[in-house]
Scaffold this motif. Structure first.
Motif, short mmCIF file in Angstrom:
data_model
loop_
_atom_site.label_atom_id
_atom_site.label_comp_id
_atom_site.label_asym_id
_atom_site.label_seq_id
_atom_site.Cartn_x
_atom_site.Cartn_y
_atom_site.Cartn_z
N CYS A 189 48.48 -22.09 -19.52
CA CYS A 189 48.50 -22.14 -18.07
C CYS A 189 49.13 -23.46 -17.65
O CYS A 189 48.75 -24.52 -18.14
N ASP A 190 50.08 -23.41 -16.74
CA ASP A 190 50.73 -24.64 -16.29
C ASP A 190 50.27 -25.07 -14.89
O ASP A 190 50.81 -25.98 -14.30
N PHE A 240 47.28 -21.53 -32.31
CA PHE A 240 48.30 -21.54 -31.25
C PHE A 240 48.09 -22.74 -30.33
O PHE A 240 49.03 -23.47 -30.01
N ALA A 241 46.86 -22.93 -29.90
CA ALA A 241 46.56 -24.04 -28.99
C ALA A 241 46.84 -25.39 -29.66
O ALA A 241 47.39 -26.30 -29.03
N TYR A 249 42.86 -15.41 -16.54
CA TYR A 249 43.21 -16.00 -15.26
C TYR A 249 44.11 -15.03 -14.51
O TYR A 249 45.07 -14.50 -15.06
N ASN A 250 43.77 -14.79 -13.26
CA ASN A 250 44.57 -13.92 -12.41
C ASN A 250 45.31 -14.80 -11.40
O ASN A 250 44.70 -15.30 -10.45
N PRO A 251 46.60 -15.03 -11.62
CA PRO A 251 47.34 -15.94 -10.73
C PRO A 251 47.52 -15.40 -9.31
O PRO A 251 47.75 -16.18 -8.38
N SER A 252 47.36 -14.11 -9.12
CA SER A 252 47.55 -13.56 -7.78
C SER A 252 46.43 -13.95 -6.81
O SER A 252 46.64 -14.02 -5.61
N ASN A 253 45.25 -14.24 -7.36
CA ASN A 253 44.14 -14.66 -6.49
C ASN A 253 43.41 -15.90 -7.02
O ASN A 253 42.34 -16.25 -6.54
N VAL A 308 43.87 -25.88 -15.29
CA VAL A 308 43.69 -26.66 -16.52
C VAL A 308 42.52 -27.62 -16.35
O VAL A 308 41.68 -27.76 -17.25
N ASN A 309 42.42 -28.28 -15.21
CA ASN A 309 41.31 -29.21 -14.96
C ASN A 309 39.96 -28.49 -14.99
O ASN A 309 38.98 -29.01 -15.53
N THR A 310 39.90 -27.29 -14.42
CA THR A 310 38.66 -26.51 -14.44
C THR A 310 38.28 -26.13 -15.86
O THR A 310 37.11 -26.25 -16.25
#
Length: 93
Positions: free
Chosen positions: A7-8, A65-66, A39-43, A13-15
């Motif tokens: 997530c950019d 991966f991380a 994460y749903n970027p639309s809302n 990211v802070n949460t």
């Protein structure tokens, strides 16, 4: 799409970082764990799907991966986990 993605969006990211620190405090003395989010970027909704205290750390999984995306090799990841665990247990200083 169930592929791994970073997530950019800095507020998300802070949460996630706050969640990780709080959960780490609650799960001590565990040395590592994995939190799966969606994460749903639309809302802007962020959901914790699960907290896995027995996750595999293979180089091809989400943990690997991380680490790779953070510039950490798989060898360094495993070495760090082992070292921190041994330090916590008083086996090395």
């Amino acid at each position: 799409d169930l592929t791994y993605k970073l997530c950019d969006k800095q507020v998300v990211v802070n949460t996630i970082e706050k969640h990780a620190l709080l959960i780490h405090e609650a799960l001590k003395p565990l040395d590592y764990f994995q939190i799966d989010y969606r994460y749903n970027p639309s809302n802007d909704q962020l959901f914790i799907l699960e907290i896995n205290i027995c996750c595999h750390i293979a180089s091809f999984g989400s943990f690997g991966f991380a680490a790779q995306k953070s510039g950490i090799s798989h060898k360094a990841l495993v070495r760090t986990i082992l070292q921190k665990s041994m330090e916590r247990q008083g086996l090395i200083s």
